[in-house]
Design an enzyme around this catalytic site. Structure first.
Site, PDB file in Angstrom:
ATOM      1  N   SER A 132       8.371  -1.886  -5.990  1.00 14.40           N
ATOM      2  CA  SER A 132       8.084  -1.248  -7.243  1.00 14.40           C
ATOM      3  C   SER A 132       7.226  -0.615  -7.155  1.00 14.40           C
ATOM      4  O   SER A 132       6.105   0.009  -7.059  1.00 14.40           O
ATOM      5  CB  SER A 132       7.765  -3.020  -8.539  1.00 14.40           C
ATOM      6  OG  SER A 132       7.432  -2.165  -9.604  1.00 14.40           O
ATOM      7  N   TYR A 145       2.105  -9.602  -9.778  1.00 13.25           N
ATOM      8  CA  TYR A 145       3.546  -9.596  -9.650  1.00 13.25           C
ATOM      9  C   TYR A 145       3.573  -8.287  -8.825  1.00 13.25           C
ATOM     10  O   TYR A 145       4.147  -7.978  -7.771  1.00 13.25           O
ATOM     11  CB  TYR A 145       4.409  -9.102 -10.928  1.00 13.25           C
ATOM     12  CG  TYR A 145       6.131  -8.084 -10.536  1.00 13.25           C
ATOM     13  CD1 TYR A 145       7.026  -8.596  -9.771  1.00 13.25           C
ATOM     14  CD2 TYR A 145       5.696  -6.658 -10.458  1.00 13.25           C
ATOM     15  CE1 TYR A 145       8.583  -8.298  -9.337  1.00 13.25           C
ATOM     16  CE2 TYR A 145       6.959  -6.394 -10.473  1.00 13.25           C
ATOM     17  CZ  TYR A 145       8.197  -6.317  -9.708  1.00 13.25           C
ATOM     18  OH  TYR A 145       8.991  -5.411  -9.282  1.00 13.25           O
TER      19      TYR A 145
END
Length: 257
Positions: A132, A145
């Site tokens: 990501s 995350y």
């Protein structure tokens, strides 16, 4: 030439789009879904679309499911399954942090180990890992995350060097904000636990995620990386996210406290 490809997290979002897209292009795709209802649904979607797609049940945290998946000989592992839960680091329940790391890091590493060993023995293969932009920059209120994706970046960079002598390639794909529903539910998940304890911080202001991009752009980039023999180690989409990541990484070197 058609490749044998296993995709985790294929029940929704990027995984589903990539699985259907690669199958439409003639590749031998194993689309792995976390739960049985996703398996049933995706099989019907593929049938309705006239696409030859093998769909299996694979909760990446489940050792029985992983061992079942490891029975397959594949050319490419698309390590895509992941979860996100938002919240300030000071308030995050430890169970939430553990769950995020269990899925995004430990289970994904177990998948890479299982298929990576198969690839090393054969002398060829590729592991493409969904990281990501959050794995490259700071992400306040999404630290669990982001931390899990920073860990993914560390494992991928190590694996890239360790596996290269054995003919096995490693690459990351790094999405920014796309309209798959992933970011929306990740934010909403905070409300499941926020009221269950005493808080010293204010709840993160609820905001509409109205600047997300069309996921097809990322799906197309993922398909390109999986198919190509030569491509960049890291692929970020959209371009504005890559610009932001490069800028923020430079700013960290110059930041004062």
């Amino acid at each position: 030439m058609a490749k044998r490809i296993l995709i985790t997290g294929a029940g929704s979002g990027f995984g589903r789009g990539v699985a259907l897209g690669l199958a439409q292009k003639g590749h031998h795709v194993i689309a792995a879904c976390e739960i049985w209802p996703q398996v049933t649904e995706l099989r019907q979607v593929a049938k309705d679309a006239g696409v030859d797609l093998r769909v299996i049940k694979l909760d990446v945290r489940n050792e029985i499911d992983r061992n079942h998946a490891f029975e397959n000989e594949i050319d490419v592992l698309f390590n895509n399954a992941g979860i996100m839960e938002s919240g300030p680091a000071l308030e995050l329940p430890m169970q939430i942090v553990r769950d995020v790391f269990e899925t995004n890091v430990f289970a994904a590493l177990a998948m890479a180990q299982g298929f990576g060993k198969q690839m090393v023995r054969r002398g060829s293969g590729k592991i493409v890992w969904t990281s990501s932009v959050a794995g490259l920059v700071k992400v306040p209120w999404d630290s669990a995350y982001a931390a899990s994706k920073h860990a993914v970046e560390a494992f991928c960079s190590a694996l890239r060097e360790e596996l290269a002598p054995y003919g096995v390639k490693v690459a990351t794909v790094n999405p920014g904000a796309f309209r798959t529903g992933f970011n929306d539910t990740g934010m909403e998940a905070q409300d499941q636990w926020w009221g269950q304890g005493e808080r010293v911080m204010e709840h993160w202001p609820v905001r509409e995620l109205n600047r997300q991009h069309d996921p097809q752009e990322m799906i197309d980039a993922m398909i390109d990386v999986i198919e190509a023999d030569e491509h960049p180690y890291r692929t970020i989409r959209p371009a504005v996210a890559e610009d932001m990541a490069r800028r923020e990484q430079q700013e960290e070197w110059e930041r004062k406290v």
